[in-house]
Design a protein around this motif. Sequence first.
Motif, short mmCIF file in Angstrom:
data_model
loop_
_atom_site.label_atom_id
_atom_site.label_comp_id
_atom_site.label_asym_id
_atom_site.label_seq_id
_atom_site.Cartn_x
_atom_site.Cartn_y
_atom_site.Cartn_z
N SER A 1 0.89 -1.23 0.03
CA SER A 1 -0.04 0.03 0.09
C SER A 1 0.77 1.07 0.06
O SER A 1 2.09 1.17 0.16
CB SER A 1 -1.14 0.02 1.14
N ALA A 2 0.10 2.61 -0.29
CA ALA A 2 1.05 3.68 -0.25
C ALA A 2 0.20 4.82 0.30
O ALA A 2 -1.33 4.74 0.24
CB ALA A 2 1.43 3.87 -1.61
N ALA A 3 0.85 5.79 0.88
CA ALA A 3 0.01 6.87 1.55
C ALA A 3 0.54 8.11 0.53
O ALA A 3 1.74 8.16 0.35
CB ALA A 3 0.37 7.10 2.95
N LEU A 4 -0.53 8.79 -0.16
CA LEU A 4 -0.03 9.94 -0.81
C LEU A 4 -0.32 11.21 -0.04
O LEU A 4 -1.57 11.37 0.54
CB LEU A 4 -0.88 10.13 -1.97
N LEU A 5 0.42 12.20 0.31
CA LEU A 5 0.51 13.06 1.04
C LEU A 5 0.94 14.21 0.44
O LEU A 5 1.81 14.48 -0.16
CB LEU A 5 1.03 13.05 2.36
N ALA A 6 -0.20 15.41 0.42
CA ALA A 6 0.01 16.81 -0.25
C ALA A 6 0.18 17.74 1.06
O ALA A 6 -0.82 17.88 1.75
CB ALA A 6 -0.81 17.08 -1.42
N TRP A 7 1.14 18.62 0.90
CA TRP A 7 1.14 19.54 2.08
C TRP A 7 1.73 20.78 1.43
O TRP A 7 2.49 20.94 0.58
CB TRP A 7 2.15 19.15 3.22
N GLU A 8 1.39 21.95 2.27
CA GLU A 8 1.70 23.32 1.80
C GLU A 8 3.06 23.62 2.79
O GLU A 8 2.92 23.41 4.07
CB GLU A 8 0.86 24.17 1.91
N ASN A 9 3.98 24.04 2.34
CA ASN A 9 5.00 24.57 3.26
C ASN A 9 4.85 25.85 3.56
O ASN A 9 5.05 26.80 2.98
CB ASN A 9 6.39 24.47 2.32
N THR A 10 4.09 25.94 4.74
CA THR A 10 3.43 27.23 5.10
C THR A 10 4.91 28.29 5.62
O THR A 10 4.78 29.54 5.53
CB THR A 10 2.58 27.09 6.23
N TRP A 11 5.89 27.60 6.26
CA TRP A 11 6.83 28.37 6.54
C TRP A 11 7.51 28.97 5.37
O TRP A 11 8.12 30.13 5.66
CB TRP A 11 8.25 27.32 7.07
N ALA A 12 7.51 28.74 4.24
CA ALA A 12 8.14 29.44 3.07
C ALA A 12 7.09 30.30 2.27
O ALA A 12 7.27 31.20 1.35
CB ALA A 12 8.16 28.42 1.80
N ALA A 13 5.62 30.75 2.80
CA ALA A 13 4.74 31.59 2.30
C ALA A 13 5.38 33.07 2.26
O ALA A 13 5.04 33.79 1.39
CB ALA A 13 3.57 31.44 3.15
N PRO A 14 5.99 33.37 3.42
CA PRO A 14 6.57 34.82 3.56
C PRO A 14 7.73 35.01 2.41
O PRO A 14 7.64 36.00 1.72
CB PRO A 14 7.05 35.24 4.81
N MET A 15 8.34 33.84 1.97
CA MET A 15 9.40 34.14 0.80
C MET A 15 8.62 34.13 -0.46
O MET A 15 9.26 35.01 -1.32
CB MET A 15 10.43 32.88 0.77
N VAL A 16 7.72 33.46 -0.57
CA VAL A 16 6.75 33.60 -1.69
C VAL A 16 6.23 34.79 -1.80
O VAL A 16 6.41 35.47 -3.12
CB VAL A 16 5.68 32.51 -1.75
N GLN A 17 5.83 35.47 -0.96
CA GLN A 17 5.37 36.75 -1.01
C GLN A 17 6.39 37.94 -1.33
O GLN A 17 6.18 38.89 -2.06
CB GLN A 17 4.73 37.34 0.31
N ALA A 18 7.60 37.67 -0.79
CA ALA A 18 8.55 38.63 -1.02
C ALA A 18 9.09 38.38 -2.24
O ALA A 18 9.40 39.59 -3.02
CB ALA A 18 9.94 38.26 0.12
N VAL A 19 9.27 37.49 -3.03
CA VAL A 19 9.63 37.20 -4.38
C VAL A 19 8.64 37.54 -5.27
O VAL A 19 9.10 38.54 -6.32
CB VAL A 19 9.78 35.82 -4.80
N ALA A 20 7.29 37.68 -5.00
CA ALA A 20 6.35 38.30 -5.96
C ALA A 20 6.05 39.79 -5.63
O ALA A 20 6.15 40.47 -6.75
CB ALA A 20 4.81 37.60 -5.60
N GLY A 21 6.39 40.10 -4.37
CA GLY A 21 6.54 41.53 -4.23
C GLY A 21 7.73 42.26 -4.91
O GLY A 21 7.45 43.61 -5.27
N ALA A 22 9.00 41.57 -5.20
CA ALA A 22 9.97 42.25 -5.99
C ALA A 22 9.96 42.08 -7.25
O ALA A 22 10.83 42.28 -8.10
CB ALA A 22 11.34 41.42 -5.34
#
Length: 148
Positions: free
Chosen positions: A96-117
Amino acid sequence: MLDIGPVEYVVIAFPGNRFKGEIVPELKRLVDNGIVRILDLTFVKKDADGTTSHVELQMLDPEEASLFLEVDGEVGGLFSDEDLDLIAQELVPNSSAALLAWENTWAAPMVQAVAGAGGLVVAHERIPAPVVALALEAAAAAAAEAEA
């Protein structure tokens, strides 16, 4: 502006259908500390005769689902039937297998900074821990050899 971090998925195989829940406490710790947010958790099974099935977390029998009661998340629907069928095809019989999708919430501020720049992420790849460990061992061996 974006308010979501990068999303990753992992497929964890369990030969012999031996999932016992040891992963759950660490998953709970990551969620409780705001490091990740669970987006989907689905299970795929291949019987000994090759018959496959898949089930979302909320559809597990109560005993199996109870392992995940303390893990907070917005579980459901990201993996398509096609995704699950592809994973099932790759499983060996009686696994069997477990499929897991997650958001790296710790990286959201970096995503925002990149978009803001005005920046655009043009490549991002996760390197598996065993590959990094081997590379670090090889680098250490090469450094030791160069010093000798």
